[in-house]
Design a protein around this motif. Structure first.
Motif, PDB file in Angstrom:
ATOM      1  N   GLU A 116      86.552  58.313  53.467  1.00 13.47           N
ATOM      2  CA  GLU A 116      87.447  59.079  52.597  1.00 13.47           C
ATOM      3  C   GLU A 116      87.331  58.585  51.156  1.00 13.47           C
ATOM      4  OE1 GLU A 116      90.966  60.356  55.781  1.00 13.47           O
ATOM      5  OE2 GLU A 116      91.195  58.577  54.530  1.00 13.47           O
ATOM      6  N   GLU A 117      87.224  57.258  50.964  1.00 16.55           N
ATOM      7  CA  GLU A 117      87.008  56.711  49.621  1.00 16.55           C
ATOM      8  C   GLU A 117      85.646  57.133  49.092  1.00 16.55           C
ATOM      9  OE1 GLU A 117      88.733  54.999  47.473  1.00 16.55           O
ATOM     10  OE2 GLU A 117      90.565  54.580  48.597  1.00 16.55           O
ATOM     11  N   TYR A 118      84.661  57.151  49.962  1.00 13.59           N
ATOM     12  CA  TYR A 118      83.306  57.563  49.575  1.00 13.59           C
ATOM     13  C   TYR A 118      83.296  59.011  49.104  1.00 13.59           C
ATOM     14  CZ  TYR A 118      78.296  58.602  50.084  1.00 13.59           C
ATOM     15  OH  TYR A 118      76.996  59.002  49.873  1.00 13.59           O
ATOM     16  N   VAL A 119      83.983  59.880  49.838  1.00 15.20           N
ATOM     17  CA  VAL A 119      84.045  61.300  49.464  1.00 15.20           C
ATOM     18  C   VAL A 119      84.766  61.464  48.132  1.00 15.20           C
ATOM     19  CG1 VAL A 119      85.006  63.544  50.104  1.00 15.20           C
ATOM     20  CG2 VAL A 119      83.912  62.118  51.843  1.00 15.20           C
ATOM     21  N   GLU A 120      85.804  60.671  47.919  1.00 16.59           N
ATOM     22  CA  GLU A 120      86.535  60.745  46.643  1.00 16.59           C
ATOM     23  C   GLU A 120      85.635  60.316  45.485  1.00 16.59           C
ATOM     24  OE1 GLU A 120      90.583  58.901  44.583  1.00 16.59           O
ATOM     25  OE2 GLU A 120      90.368  58.943  46.770  1.00 16.59           O
ATOM     26  N   LEU A 121      84.784  59.318  45.724  1.00  9.81           N
ATOM     27  CA  LEU A 121      83.874  58.844  44.685  1.00  9.81           C
ATOM     28  C   LEU A 121      82.755  59.838  44.418  1.00  9.81           C
ATOM     29  CD1 LEU A 121      82.766  56.508  42.839  1.00  9.81           C
ATOM     30  CD2 LEU A 121      81.487  55.726  44.846  1.00  9.81           C
ATOM     31  N   ARG A 122      82.123  60.346  45.478  1.00  7.63           N
ATOM     32  CA  ARG A 122      80.963  61.228  45.328  1.00  7.63           C
ATOM     33  C   ARG A 122      81.343  62.702  45.184  1.00  7.63           C
ATOM     34  NH1 ARG A 122      76.122  60.283  47.273  1.00  7.63           N
ATOM     35  NH2 ARG A 122      75.677  62.060  45.930  1.00  7.63           N
ATOM     36  N   GLY A 123      82.498  63.069  45.707  1.00  6.77           N
ATOM     37  CA  GLY A 123      82.905  64.469  45.630  1.00  6.77           C
ATOM     38  C   GLY A 123      82.515  65.302  46.831  1.00  6.77           C
ATOM     39  N   ILE A 124      81.569  64.810  47.631  1.00  5.61           N
ATOM     40  CA  ILE A 124      81.107  65.531  48.824  1.00  5.61           C
ATOM     41  C   ILE A 124      80.934  64.520  49.964  1.00  5.61           C
ATOM     42  CG2 ILE A 124      79.940  67.424  47.623  1.00  5.61           C
ATOM     43  CD1 ILE A 124      77.324  65.889  47.985  1.00  5.61           C
ATOM     44  N   PRO A 125      81.111  64.962  51.225  1.00  3.86           N
ATOM     45  CA  PRO A 125      80.921  64.045  52.349  1.00  3.86           C
ATOM     46  C   PRO A 125      79.439  63.767  52.575  1.00  3.86           C
ATOM     47  CG  PRO A 125      81.401  66.241  53.160  1.00  3.86           C
ATOM     48  CD  PRO A 125      81.556  66.302  51.670  1.00  3.86           C
TER      49      PRO A 125
END
Length: 286
Positions: A116-125
């Motif tokens: 979830e933190e990764y998606v928030e950083l990158r914008g996409i899963p």
């Protein structure tokens, strides 16, 4: 994030690197902490998330019982890193063994929060998630400590169609010897009996015309793997991850960043109170 420079480092006291290397290391780390990207590896897929899972001792309770915490570190193809700390849990080394493992629930929550933190950083899963550990992945035969099912469930919660590779990496003492003064070349891959796969992530480097380390290098072995990728493809990624330590300007490290970083961040986590703020950004731990 801070960058500290000690007086003894400036003056060159003790057994330190040469002045130029110290300057390069200092400036490289400073540049990264200012949100710059010193370099990136071109062979890593943009939509793959690399996660390292490790444990550290939070408190000694008795000779056999300890309070431990898990840590997950996630990296993208640019080397942008995230750090997530799991909840504390009791671990009995006499009954359960020296290597700690997560319960199914804890594994699910840890990987879910990390992604979830990764998606928030990158914008996409991510399209694919690769998890590295130095211990085995426990399954349903261990009851509540079903790490595999927990990891699958946590990834499914964030992105149901995600591909996965769970890899256990260890240095098992196997070595190759070659004629001459130098060890095998960095990047040397070999297989024993078609089932045991090894890779030298450090060794003789033709570009440098030397082996730049003081000790005899030891290859990494894939001792356990759950996923669809082949060993050579996994090793190509591991070799690339040894070039992603932006804490120095070295040509490469012998350990992939997913594992080398996890060993150091646990020492920092010990000093963060349970109710303290855990910075998720990698640059706060360099």
């Amino acid at each position: 994030p801070l960058q500290l420079l000690r007086r003894r480092t400036v003056k060159g006291e003790g057994d330190l690197q040469d002045v130029a290397t110290r300057a390069w290391n200092f400036c490289t780390a400073q540049y990264y902490k200012a949100n710059g990207i010193p370099w990136r590896v071109t062979t890593l897929e943009r939509d793959t998330c690399f996660v390292g899972v490790s444990f550290y001792i939070a408190q000694d309770l008795t000779d056999a019982l300890t309070m431990r915490s898990s840590v997950a570190q996630a990296f993208d193809f640019l080397g942008q890193g995230l750090v997530l700390r799991g909840d504390k849990f009791e671990w009995n080394t006499r009954k359960q063994g020296p290597a700690a493992h997560l319960t199914e629930v804890a594994a699910r929550e840890l990987i879910k929060e990390t992604l979830e933190e990764y998606v928030e950083l990158r914008g996409i899963p991510p399209r694919r998630v690769v998890v590295h550990k130095t211990s085995s992945f426990w399954g349903q035969e261990h009851g509540n400590y079903n790490e595999l099912e927990g990891l699958y469930e946590g990834i499914e919660d964030v992105y149901p169609r995600c591909e996965t590779d769970f890899v256990t990496l260890r240095q098992t003492g196997v070595r190759l010897f070659r004629e001459g003064k130098y060890p095998p070349l960095r990047g040397t891959y070999f297989c024993i009996q078609g089932t045991q796969h090894f890779l030298y992530t450090m060794g003789f480097i033709p570009y440098l015309e030397t082996y730049p380390k003081p000790y005899v290098p030891e290859p990494w072995q894939i001792t356990e793997h759950h996923g669809g990728s082949g060993p050579k493809d996994l090793f190509r990624e591991i070799l690339a991850l040894t070039k992603m330590n932006v804490n120095n300007c070295a040509f490469a490290d012998g350990t992939p960043i997913t594992i080398s970083f996890s060993r150091k961040v646990g020492e920092i986590m010990k000093h963060i109170p349970e109710d303290g703020t855990v910075q998720p950004n990698y640059r706060f731990y360099m």
